[in-house]
Design a protein around this motif. Structure first.
Motif, PDB file in Angstrom:
ATOM      1  N   GLY A   1     -23.379  49.399 -22.186  1.00 29.92           N
ATOM      2  CA  GLY A   1     -22.359  50.279 -22.747  1.00 29.92           C
ATOM      3  C   GLY A   1     -22.851  51.713 -22.815  1.00 29.92           C
ATOM      4  N   PRO A   2     -22.259  52.534 -23.701  1.00 31.03           N
ATOM      5  CA  PRO A   2     -21.268  52.168 -24.723  1.00 31.03           C
ATOM      6  C   PRO A   2     -19.865  52.046 -24.153  1.00 31.03           C
ATOM      7  N   TYR A   3     -18.994  51.326 -24.883  1.00 30.85           N
ATOM      8  CA  TYR A   3     -17.613  51.119 -24.451  1.00 30.85           C
ATOM      9  C   TYR A   3     -16.651  51.418 -25.589  1.00 30.85           C
ATOM     10  N   ARG A   4     -15.495  51.904 -25.216  1.00 35.34           N
ATOM     11  CA  ARG A   4     -14.424  52.085 -26.194  1.00 35.34           C
ATOM     12  C   ARG A   4     -13.763  50.729 -26.467  1.00 35.34           C
ATOM     13  N   LEU A   5     -12.979  50.685 -27.528  1.00 36.95           N
ATOM     14  CA  LEU A   5     -12.335  49.438 -27.920  1.00 36.95           C
ATOM     15  C   LEU A   5     -11.464  48.891 -26.794  1.00 36.95           C
ATOM     16  N   ALA A   6     -10.716  49.758 -26.149  1.00 33.20           N
ATOM     17  CA  ALA A   6      -9.847  49.315 -25.058  1.00 33.20           C
ATOM     18  C   ALA A   6     -10.659  48.740 -23.901  1.00 33.20           C
ATOM     19  N   GLU A   7     -11.829  49.326 -23.648  1.00 36.46           N
ATOM     20  CA  GLU A   7     -12.686  48.821 -22.578  1.00 36.46           C
ATOM     21  C   GLU A   7     -13.229  47.441 -22.932  1.00 36.46           C
ATOM     22  N   LEU A   8     -13.595  47.233 -24.184  1.00 37.76           N
ATOM     23  CA  LEU A   8     -14.080  45.916 -24.602  1.00 37.76           C
ATOM     24  C   LEU A   8     -12.984  44.870 -24.474  1.00 37.76           C
ATOM     25  N   ALA A   9     -11.769  45.247 -24.834  1.00 36.95           N
ATOM     26  CA  ALA A   9     -10.647  44.315 -24.698  1.00 36.95           C
ATOM     27  C   ALA A   9     -10.435  43.945 -23.233  1.00 36.95           C
ATOM     28  N   GLN A  10     -10.565  44.933 -22.362  1.00 36.58           N
ATOM     29  CA  GLN A  10     -10.377  44.677 -20.938  1.00 36.58           C
ATOM     30  C   GLN A  10     -11.498  43.809 -20.383  1.00 36.58           C
TER      31      GLN A  10
ATOM     32  N   ARG B   1     -20.982  45.463 -38.907  1.00 31.24           N
ATOM     33  CA  ARG B   1     -21.478  45.181 -40.259  1.00 31.24           C
ATOM     34  C   ARG B   1     -22.763  44.361 -40.215  1.00 31.24           C
ATOM     35  N   LEU B   2     -22.855  43.458 -39.242  1.00 31.58           N
ATOM     36  CA  LEU B   2     -24.032  42.608 -39.113  1.00 31.58           C
ATOM     37  C   LEU B   2     -25.194  43.301 -38.401  1.00 31.58           C
ATOM     38  N   GLY B   3     -24.922  44.463 -37.812  1.00 28.62           N
ATOM     39  CA  GLY B   3     -25.965  45.174 -37.087  1.00 28.62           C
ATOM     40  C   GLY B   3     -26.116  44.753 -35.645  1.00 28.62           C
ATOM     41  N   TRP B   4     -25.214  43.891 -35.161  1.00 28.28           N
ATOM     42  CA  TRP B   4     -25.277  43.441 -33.771  1.00 28.28           C
ATOM     43  C   TRP B   4     -24.669  44.472 -32.824  1.00 28.28           C
ATOM     44  N   LEU B   5     -23.750  45.274 -33.335  1.00 30.44           N
ATOM     45  CA  LEU B   5     -23.200  46.398 -32.600  1.00 30.44           C
ATOM     46  C   LEU B   5     -23.357  47.653 -33.444  1.00 30.44           C
ATOM     47  N   GLU B   6     -23.301  48.798 -32.791  1.00 25.29           N
ATOM     48  CA  GLU B   6     -23.281  50.090 -33.467  1.00 25.29           C
ATOM     49  C   GLU B   6     -22.068  50.875 -32.987  1.00 25.29           C
TER      50      GLU B   6
ATOM     51  N   TYR C   1     -18.650  51.697 -28.815  1.00 23.79           N
ATOM     52  CA  TYR C   1     -19.513  50.645 -29.334  1.00 23.79           C
ATOM     53  C   TYR C   1     -20.685  50.427 -28.379  1.00 23.79           C
ATOM     54  N   ARG C   2     -21.841  50.176 -28.973  1.00 23.18           N
ATOM     55  CA  ARG C   2     -23.031  49.845 -28.189  1.00 23.18           C
ATOM     56  C   ARG C   2     -23.783  48.739 -28.913  1.00 23.18           C
ATOM     57  N   LEU C   3     -24.735  48.115 -28.208  1.00 25.33           N
ATOM     58  CA  LEU C   3     -25.507  47.037 -28.810  1.00 25.33           C
ATOM     59  C   LEU C   3     -26.349  47.568 -29.959  1.00 25.33           C
ATOM     60  N   GLY C   4     -26.451  46.786 -31.021  1.00 20.70           N
ATOM     61  CA  GLY C   4     -27.151  47.213 -32.219  1.00 20.70           C
ATOM     62  C   GLY C   4     -28.615  46.829 -32.247  1.00 20.70           C
TER      63      GLY C   4
END
Length: 241
Positions: A17-26, A44-49, A56-59
């Protein structure tokens, strides 16, 4: 829901990533509201940031967990002295990677004096066919692995990526003869790489590489240092990791 959350995390392959929400949905094929809800839980869990520009990117928590995997932790710790020696000899960016499915995962990176813009962050993965590390692992990973990679469409990260199976096969044959794998601007424009496999048995269990700006890529000067580091680590691994 756990399967859907895992699908979101897996969608960050191969670049992270990082990816936008729409990109993750796609990329996941999930409804946008579902992705929004699960992404918030993963943050919230720290798995994504979540970045300042709403991507969004990996946490960091994922890397922390990954570093606890005994085999990878032990391999990284064993490799560090050899990686340090290689860095001191070249003053270039040094990598350690292992294979996971059809990708190479970066376990360690020592940054050279030039701040190269590389996607090889620790814990991230890239296609085997587009990197020196990946080619070294692929060339000595067994016939089944080679056939599986060559039977699929080869990814293109740059205009120089090998997307012709015949050309990749020729490159792998040369690596099997020389014990060294080369990558020239196939993952990042302007950056070339030389890598060598690390053995603990018959197949390669890891690979070590040096990444250099294309303008000063001198394989004849880098090859002995890369080969020495890989051979040294291979000898240590045969002793019991």
């Amino acid at each position: 829901m756990l399967d859907k959350a895992a699908l979101i995390v897996e969608s960050f392959r191969p670049t992270g990533g990082p990816y936008r929400l729409a990109e993750l949905a796609q990329r996941t094929g999930l409804p946008k509201p579902t992705v929004h809800r699960l992404a918030a839980d993963l943050v919230r869990l720290g798995w994504l940031e979540r970045t300042d520009d709403a991507r969004y990117r990996l946490g960091g928590r994922l890397f922390e967990l990954g570093s606890l995997v005994p085999r990878r932790r032990d391999l990284r710790e064993a490799a560090l002295p050899f990686l340090q020696d290689l860095f001191e000899a070249t003053r270039e960016t040094v990598h350690l990677g292992v294979r996971e499915d059809l990708e190479v995962v970066y376990l360690e990176r020592m940054q050279g004096h030039d701040a190269l813009q590389l996607p090889s962050h620790i814990g991230h993965s890239l296609p085997l066919s587009c990197t020196g590390l990946g080619k070294a692992l692929l060339a000595f990973g067994g016939t089944e692995l080679t056939e599986e990679v060559l039977s699929r469409p080869l990814p293109r990260l740059t205009a120089h990526s090998l997307t012709d199976p015949a050309r990749l096969w020729m490159a792998l044959e040369k690596t099997q003869v020389s014990g060294l794998a080369y990558e020239e601007q196939e993952a990042v424009p302007g950056v070339s790489c030389i890598a060598a496999p690390v053995f603990a048995g018959g197949d390669a269990v890891a690979a070590i590489s040096v990444a250099v700006p294309r303008a000063r890529f001198r394989p004849a000067q880098l090859a002995p240092a890369v080969r020495t580091a890989a051979l040294g680590l291979s000898r240590m691994l045969r002793g019991g990791i």
